[in-house]
Design a protein around this motif. Structure first.
Motif, PDB file in Angstrom:
ATOM      1  N   ILE A  25       3.545  -0.170  -5.821  1.00  0.00           N
ATOM      2  CA  ILE A  25       2.756   0.564  -4.825  1.00  0.00           C
ATOM      3  C   ILE A  25       1.302   0.664  -5.300  1.00  0.00           C
ATOM      4  O   ILE A  25       1.029   1.172  -6.387  1.00  0.00           O
ATOM      5  CB  ILE A  25       3.327   1.984  -4.613  1.00  0.00           C
ATOM      6  CG1 ILE A  25       4.794   1.904  -4.173  1.00  0.00           C
ATOM      7  CG2 ILE A  25       2.490   2.740  -3.579  1.00  0.00           C
ATOM      8  CD1 ILE A  25       5.466   3.257  -3.993  1.00  0.00           C
ATOM      9  N   PHE A  26       0.401   0.138  -4.491  1.00  0.00           N
ATOM     10  CA  PHE A  26      -1.037   0.280  -4.750  1.00  0.00           C
ATOM     11  C   PHE A  26      -1.409   1.694  -4.276  1.00  0.00           C
ATOM     12  O   PHE A  26      -1.720   1.901  -3.103  1.00  0.00           O
ATOM     13  CB  PHE A  26      -1.831  -0.782  -3.983  1.00  0.00           C
ATOM     14  CG  PHE A  26      -1.788  -2.160  -4.609  1.00  0.00           C
ATOM     15  CD1 PHE A  26      -0.578  -2.794  -4.869  1.00  0.00           C
ATOM     16  CD2 PHE A  26      -2.966  -2.826  -4.936  1.00  0.00           C
ATOM     17  CE1 PHE A  26      -0.541  -4.067  -5.438  1.00  0.00           C
ATOM     18  CE2 PHE A  26      -2.945  -4.100  -5.514  1.00  0.00           C
ATOM     19  CZ  PHE A  26      -1.727  -4.721  -5.764  1.00  0.00           C
ATOM     20  N   ASP A  27      -1.345   2.632  -5.189  1.00  0.00           N
ATOM     21  CA  ASP A  27      -1.412   4.054  -4.831  1.00  0.00           C
ATOM     22  C   ASP A  27      -2.861   4.544  -4.914  1.00  0.00           C
ATOM     23  O   ASP A  27      -3.391   4.806  -5.991  1.00  0.00           O
ATOM     24  CB  ASP A  27      -0.499   4.829  -5.802  1.00  0.00           C
ATOM     25  CG  ASP A  27      -0.404   6.309  -5.468  1.00  0.00           C
ATOM     26  OD1 ASP A  27      -1.246   6.817  -4.696  1.00  0.00           O
ATOM     27  OD2 ASP A  27       0.502   6.960  -6.017  1.00  0.00           O
ATOM     28  N   ASP A  28      -3.519   4.618  -3.751  1.00  0.00           N
ATOM     29  CA  ASP A  28      -4.896   5.125  -3.712  1.00  0.00           C
ATOM     30  C   ASP A  28      -5.024   6.344  -2.796  1.00  0.00           C
ATOM     31  O   ASP A  28      -6.122   6.820  -2.522  1.00  0.00           O
ATOM     32  CB  ASP A  28      -5.889   4.024  -3.269  1.00  0.00           C
ATOM     33  CG  ASP A  28      -5.493   3.376  -1.949  1.00  0.00           C
ATOM     34  OD1 ASP A  28      -4.527   3.857  -1.306  1.00  0.00           O
ATOM     35  OD2 ASP A  28      -6.133   2.383  -1.555  1.00  0.00           O
ATOM     36  N   GLU A  29      -3.868   6.823  -2.305  1.00  0.00           N
ATOM     37  CA  GLU A  29      -3.830   8.002  -1.435  1.00  0.00           C
ATOM     38  C   GLU A  29      -4.787   7.871  -0.249  1.00  0.00           C
ATOM     39  O   GLU A  29      -5.456   8.824   0.145  1.00  0.00           O
ATOM     40  CB  GLU A  29      -4.094   9.274  -2.243  1.00  0.00           C
ATOM     41  CG  GLU A  29      -3.100   9.415  -3.397  1.00  0.00           C
ATOM     42  CD  GLU A  29      -2.886  10.842  -3.855  1.00  0.00           C
ATOM     43  OE1 GLU A  29      -3.888  11.500  -4.169  1.00  0.00           O
ATOM     44  OE2 GLU A  29      -1.720  11.299  -3.884  1.00  0.00           O
ATOM     45  N   GLU A  30      -4.843   6.689   0.279  1.00  0.00           N
ATOM     46  CA  GLU A  30      -5.640   6.497   1.495  1.00  0.00           C
ATOM     47  C   GLU A  30      -5.232   5.209   2.197  1.00  0.00           C
ATOM     48  O   GLU A  30      -4.650   4.308   1.592  1.00  0.00           O
ATOM     49  CB  GLU A  30      -7.136   6.457   1.180  1.00  0.00           C
ATOM     50  CG  GLU A  30      -7.565   5.289   0.307  1.00  0.00           C
ATOM     51  CD  GLU A  30      -9.061   5.316   0.000  1.00  0.00           C
ATOM     52  OE1 GLU A  30      -9.722   6.310   0.308  1.00  0.00           O
ATOM     53  OE2 GLU A  30      -9.547   4.310  -0.541  1.00  0.00           O
ATOM     54  N   PHE A  31      -5.537   5.156   3.486  1.00  0.00           N
ATOM     55  CA  PHE A  31      -5.410   3.916   4.247  1.00  0.00           C
ATOM     56  C   PHE A  31      -6.717   3.166   4.020  1.00  0.00           C
ATOM     57  O   PHE A  31      -7.653   3.250   4.817  1.00  0.00           O
ATOM     58  CB  PHE A  31      -5.233   4.193   5.742  1.00  0.00           C
ATOM     59  CG  PHE A  31      -4.040   5.044   6.090  1.00  0.00           C
ATOM     60  CD1 PHE A  31      -2.751   4.596   5.839  1.00  0.00           C
ATOM     61  CD2 PHE A  31      -4.213   6.294   6.682  1.00  0.00           C
ATOM     62  CE1 PHE A  31      -1.645   5.376   6.183  1.00  0.00           C
ATOM     63  CE2 PHE A  31      -3.115   7.073   7.020  1.00  0.00           C
ATOM     64  CZ  PHE A  31      -1.834   6.623   6.769  1.00  0.00           C
ATOM     65  N   LYS A  32      -6.757   2.436   2.912  1.00  0.00           N
ATOM     66  CA  LYS A  32      -8.025   1.839   2.491  1.00  0.00           C
ATOM     67  C   LYS A  32      -8.603   0.904   3.553  1.00  0.00           C
ATOM     68  O   LYS A  32      -9.799   0.934   3.849  1.00  0.00           O
ATOM     69  CB  LYS A  32      -7.768   1.068   1.185  1.00  0.00           C
ATOM     70  CG  LYS A  32      -8.919   0.257   0.693  1.00  0.00           C
ATOM     71  CD  LYS A  32      -9.998   1.157   0.207  1.00  0.00           C
ATOM     72  CE  LYS A  32     -10.696   0.633  -0.992  1.00  0.00           C
ATOM     73  NZ  LYS A  32     -11.140   1.741  -1.827  1.00  0.00           N
ATOM     74  N   LEU A  33      -7.731   0.088   4.121  1.00  0.00           N
ATOM     75  CA  LEU A  33      -8.232  -0.889   5.087  1.00  0.00           C
ATOM     76  C   LEU A  33      -8.883  -0.185   6.281  1.00  0.00           C
ATOM     77  O   LEU A  33      -9.923  -0.609   6.773  1.00  0.00           O
ATOM     78  CB  LEU A  33      -7.083  -1.772   5.585  1.00  0.00           C
ATOM     79  CG  LEU A  33      -7.536  -2.945   6.436  1.00  0.00           C
ATOM     80  CD1 LEU A  33      -8.157  -4.021   5.572  1.00  0.00           C
ATOM     81  CD2 LEU A  33      -6.389  -3.531   7.231  1.00  0.00           C
ATOM     82  N   GLY A  46       0.833  -1.187   0.000  1.00  0.00           N
ATOM     83  CA  GLY A  46       0.000   0.000   0.000  1.00  0.00           C
ATOM     84  C   GLY A  46       0.875   1.246   0.000  1.00  0.00           C
ATOM     85  O   GLY A  46       2.061   1.183   0.355  1.00  0.00           O
ATOM     86  N   ASP A  47       0.275   2.378  -0.377  1.00  0.00           N
ATOM     87  CA  ASP A  47       1.043   3.622  -0.369  1.00  0.00           C
ATOM     88  C   ASP A  47       1.312   4.088   1.066  1.00  0.00           C
ATOM     89  O   ASP A  47       2.330   4.718   1.344  1.00  0.00           O
ATOM     90  CB  ASP A  47       0.352   4.717  -1.180  1.00  0.00           C
ATOM     91  CG  ASP A  47      -1.151   4.776  -0.941  1.00  0.00           C
ATOM     92  OD1 ASP A  47      -1.684   3.999  -0.129  1.00  0.00           O
ATOM     93  OD2 ASP A  47      -1.800   5.617  -1.598  1.00  0.00           O
ATOM     94  N   GLY A  48       0.420   3.724   2.009  1.00  0.00           N
ATOM     95  CA  GLY A  48       0.668   4.049   3.413  1.00  0.00           C
ATOM     96  C   GLY A  48       1.885   3.288   3.926  1.00  0.00           C
ATOM     97  O   GLY A  48       2.773   3.855   4.554  1.00  0.00           O
ATOM     98  N   CYS A  49       1.928   2.001   3.626  1.00  0.00           N
ATOM     99  CA  CYS A  49       3.063   1.174   4.060  1.00  0.00           C
ATOM    100  C   CYS A  49       4.355   1.675   3.431  1.00  0.00           C
ATOM    101  O   CYS A  49       5.389   1.752   4.096  1.00  0.00           O
ATOM    102  CB  CYS A  49       2.849  -0.283   3.650  1.00  0.00           C
ATOM    103  SG  CYS A  49       1.462  -1.070   4.488  1.00  0.00           S
TER     104      CYS A  49
HETATM  105 MG   LIG Z   1      -3.503   2.892   0.389  1.00  0.00          MG
END
Ligand SMILES: [Mg+2]
Ligand SMILES: Cc1ncc(C[n+]2csc(CCOP(=O)(O)OP(=O)(O)O)c2C)c(N)n1
Length: 573
Positions: free
Chosen positions: A473-481, A448-451
Motif C-alpha cells: 500500500i502506497f500510504d500517503d493518506e490522500e487521493f494523490k491523483l 494506493g491507500d484509497g484503492c
Molecule cells: Mg493515496
C-alpha cells in the motif's frame, strides 16, 4: 441433471478451473454444483464486485474464461464494474446471475429486475456492459446458450458475456434432459497476406532509406503471446521498441533496443524514439488517452502509422491509420517478419537511447526532510525484488505512474495498470483471480491507500481460500491523483485527505501477514519476508506526500508540455 449442474459440467469441459461469486438464493444451486465440481475451484467473495474483478484477473494472462456469478437483483448489479473492465480491457469473462421466476414477471417479487412495473431492467443493464446478455427461458436451451455465450466471449476482441438464469428453471424437478458438452471453437484472427506484403514493403523501404521506424507494443501484443515474435522483429531489423504501460516487459526492458514507456507518465527516451520515427508500427494497442498525451493534436503528423489490431473498431478510433492490419498480434508480427526477411538484407545496428531505471535520478529527495519513503524508490525496490515470472498490478492513482516509470521488468514478468475503464479496486481484488489462475507466479499489487480502503476486505477471502497475494500500500493518506488534478485544474485542493488505520494490524486481525514500514530498508526486509512466506500479506508503506510522479502533457517532453499548457491558458483569456 439440474440447470446449474449442466452449466458447471459444460464449463469444466472448456477448461475453466475457477469461478468467483457471491452467495444468494438465486445462486444457491450454482454454489452447490460448484461445491461438487472436481475441476472448478469456487471462491465466494465478500462483495460480488470483487468477484467480477477476480474473473478479469483470472482471464488476464491465462486466455481462459473468467467466470463470475451472483444472485438476482442487487448481487447481479454488483457485477457491472468487472464486466465493464472485461469490456474495455478485452478479457473473456462469463457472468452468470439469477433472475426472479418468469412465472411472477411484473409482480415485483423479491429481486425482480424484469423492467416491468417499475422494477429495474437487468437485461438492459447487462446488455450495456457485455458483448451479449442472454435470458435462459427454456431449460432445454441451456447447452446451446452456454456454448454461444462462451464462444462469443473469445471471438475477435475478447470480452464479457452474461447469462440470466431464472429461478423457475432452478426448481426441483426441472432437469436438463438434453445435456451435451459444449465446444469452444474460435478461430484465431489471422492477417490478410496481401496486407502483410503491402506493409512489409513500406517497412522495407523505410529500412533501406534509413528512415527511422519505431514499434509501439501494447497489451494486445502481450495477450497474444507475441513477445518472442516482437523480439525477433526488432532484433533482426533493428527497430527500437517502445511500449504502453500494459505492454511493458513484452521484451525485457533491459534489452538494448527498448526505449521505455511511451505516454504521459512515460520515459523521455521513448518520446525521443517516437519523435524521431518516420514510421510507427503499433502492435496490439488502441492509442488510448494516456498513451497519446490526451489525444495530442498532430501526434502522427509527418509519420506513417501502421496499426495492427485484432479489432477493426480500434483502428482509426483516435488517429487514422495509413496502413491497417486486422489480426491477432502474434501471427501478424510473425508474418511481417517473414515477409520482411524476403525483402531486406543486413541491417545496421540502431542507436537507441536506453532508459536506465535504476540510475534514473530521483532529483529532489524529499525523504530526507519527511523521514518517509520516496514512492519512486519504493517502486524501484518492488521492481528489483519482483521474482522471475512475477506479476505486478497497479491500481488507479498516482502510484500507478510511479510503478510504470520506475519498475523495470525482466523476461517473463508482467505489469498491468488499472485499465481504460479504470475502477479503483479493480486490481486490489482482481489479483486474487490472477493468483488462482497462476499459482506458480508471484502476484504483487502496488496500490494506493484509497484503492485499498475501497476494497481491502477481500483480504479475508484471500486468507480463507489461501490465495497468497502481496499488497504493497502506497500510504500517503490522500487521493494523490485527485489532489494533483485539482491543483492543475482549480489551483487549490479540497476533500482529498483522509486518515488510515494501521493496515498491518488489520491484516494480522484477518489472519494474514502485516508489515508497517516507513523506511526503504524496512520495506525491503518486509517484502523479502512476504515473498518467502507464501501467505497473503499486506505491507503498509508510509510514503512521503512531497513527491510528484513524472508526467508530461506533451510527447515533446515536460518543458514543451508546460509551454503548451501556458499557451493554451493565454489563448483562453
Ligand atoms: Mg493515496
Ligand atoms: C471506483 C472509482 N472511484 C473513483 C475513481 C477516481 N479516482 C481515480 S484515482 C483516485 C485516487 C486514488 O487514491 P489512492 O488509491 O490513494 O491513490 P494515489 O493517487 O494516492 O496513489 C480516484 C478517487 C475511480 N477511478 N474509481
Amino acid at each position: 441433471m439440474r440447470v446449474y449442474e449442466a452449466i458447471v459440467k459444460g464449463l469444466e469441459g472448456v477448461g475453466v478451473t475457477a469461478a468467483f461469486g457471491g452467495a444468494g438464493e438465486n445462486a444457491a444451486g450454482l454454489m452447490i454444483a460448484l461445491k461438487h465440481s472436481e475441476r472448478i475451484r469456487p471462491v465466494i467473495a465478500r462483495h460480488e464486485q470483487a468477484a467480477s474483478f477476480m474473473a478479469c484477473g483470472y482471464a488476464m494472462y491465462s486466455n481462459r474464461l473468467g467466470v463470475c456469478f451472483a444472485t438476482a437483483g442487487p448481487g447481479a448489479f454488483n457485477l457491472f464494474s468487472g464486466l465493464a473492465v472485461a469490456m474495455s480491457d478485452s478479457y473473456p469473462v462469463l457472468a452468470i446471475s439469477g433472475y426472479s421466476s418468469l412465472h411472477w414477471r411484473g409482480r415485483g417479487s423479491l429481486n425482480e429486475t424484469s423492467g416491468v412495473n417499475r422494477t429495474p431492467d437487468s437485461q438492459a443493464m447487462f446488455a450495456a456492459t457485455t458483448k451479449k446478455s442472454f435470458l435462459l427461458t427454456d431449460i432445454a436451451d441451456t447447452c446451446d446458450v452456454l456454448e454461444e455465450a462462451v464462444n462469443l466471449a473469445f471471438e475477435g476482441r475478447p470480452g464479457p458475456v452474461h447469462i440470466h438464469v431464472p429461478e423457475n428453471l432452478t426448481e426441483r424437478g426441472m432437469e436438463v434432459e438434453n445435456y451435451r458438452d459444449i465446444r469452444l471453437d474460435v478461430p484465431r484472427i489471422l492477417p490478410d497476406p496481401a496486407r502483410v506484403d503491402e506493409i512489409a514493403t513500406v517497412l522495407a523501404d523505410a529500412i533501406m532509406n534509413r528512415d527511422p521506424i519505431v514499434a509501439l507494443a501494447g497489451f494486445g501484443a502481450i495477450r497474444s503471446g507475441a513477445g518472442d515474435q516482437v523480439k525477433r522483429l526488432i532484433e533482426r531489423f533493428q527497430i527500437p521498441l517502445i511500449t504502453t504501460l500494459d505492454g511493458k516487459g513484452i521484451v525485457p526492458e533491459a534489452h538494448p533496443l527498448c526505449a521505455g514507456v511511451f505516454g504521459d507518465s512515460g520515459h523521455s527516451s521513448a518520446w525521443k524514439a517516437f519523435r524521431e520515427a518516420k514510421v510507427v508500427l503499433c502492435i496490439g494497442n488502441a492509442l488510448n488517452q494516456h498513451a497519446t498525451f490526451n489525444y495530442h493534436d498532430g501526434l502522427f503528423d509527418g509519420k506513417v502509422l501502421i496499426h495492427v489490431n485484432i479489432s477493426p473498431t480500434e483502428i482509426g478510433k483516435a488517429y487514422p491509420a495509413d496502413y491497417a492490419l486486422v489480426s491477432d498480434a502474434r501471427p501478424a508480427v510473425a508474418a511481417l517478419a517473414d515477409a520482411l526477411e524476403t525483402k531486406v538484407g543486413e541491417v545496421a545496428p540502431a542507436q537507441v537511447h536506453h532508459q536506465d531505471y535504476e540510475a534514473r535520478p530521483i532529483k529532489l529527495d524529499v525523504t530526507r526532510l519527511t523521514g518517509l519513503i520516496h514512492p519512486g524508490r519504493l517502486a524501484q525496490s518492488i521492481g528489483k525484488m519482483l521474482p522471475p515470472g512475477g506479476v505486478l498490478l497497479a491500481d488507479a492513482g498516482a502510484h500507478l505512474a510511479w510503478l510504470g516509470y520506475y519498475v523495470e521488468l525482466e523476461e517473463g514478468q508482467n505489469f498491468r495498470k488499472a485499465g481504460e475503464f479504470g475502477p479503483m479496486a479493480g486490481h486490489v481484488n482482481g489479483a486474487l483471480g490472477l493468483k488462482v489462475a497462476h499459482p506458480e507466479r508471484t502476484v504483487v499489487v502496488g496500490c494506493g491507500d484509497g484503492c485499498y480502503s475501497l476494497s481491502g476486505f477481500e483480504l479475508m477471502t484471500a486468507v480463507q481460500y489461501q490465495i497468497p497475494v502481496i499488497w504493497v500500500i502506497f500510504d500517503d493518506e490522500e487521493f494523490k491523483l485527485i489532489k494533483l488534478y485539482q491543483l492543475e485544474a482549480y489551483h487549490e485542493t479540497g476533500l482529498v485527505e483522509f486518515t488510515n488505520p494501521d493496515f498491518a494490524a488489520y491484516a494480522r486481525a484477518c489472519g494474514a501477514d502485516g508489515y508497517r514500514v516507513d523506511t526503504l530498508e524496512g520495506f525491503e526486509e518486509a517484502f523479502r519476508a512476504a515473498l518467502a512466506s507464501g501467505r497473503p500479506a499486506v505491507i503498509d508503506a508510509k510514503i512521503t506526500r512531497w513527491a510528484v510522479p513524472h508526467y508530461s502533457p506533451s510527447p515533446d517532453g515536460v518543458i514543451a508540455g508546460l509551454v503548451e499548457s501556458l499557451e493554451a491558458r493565454f489563448r483562453s483569456r
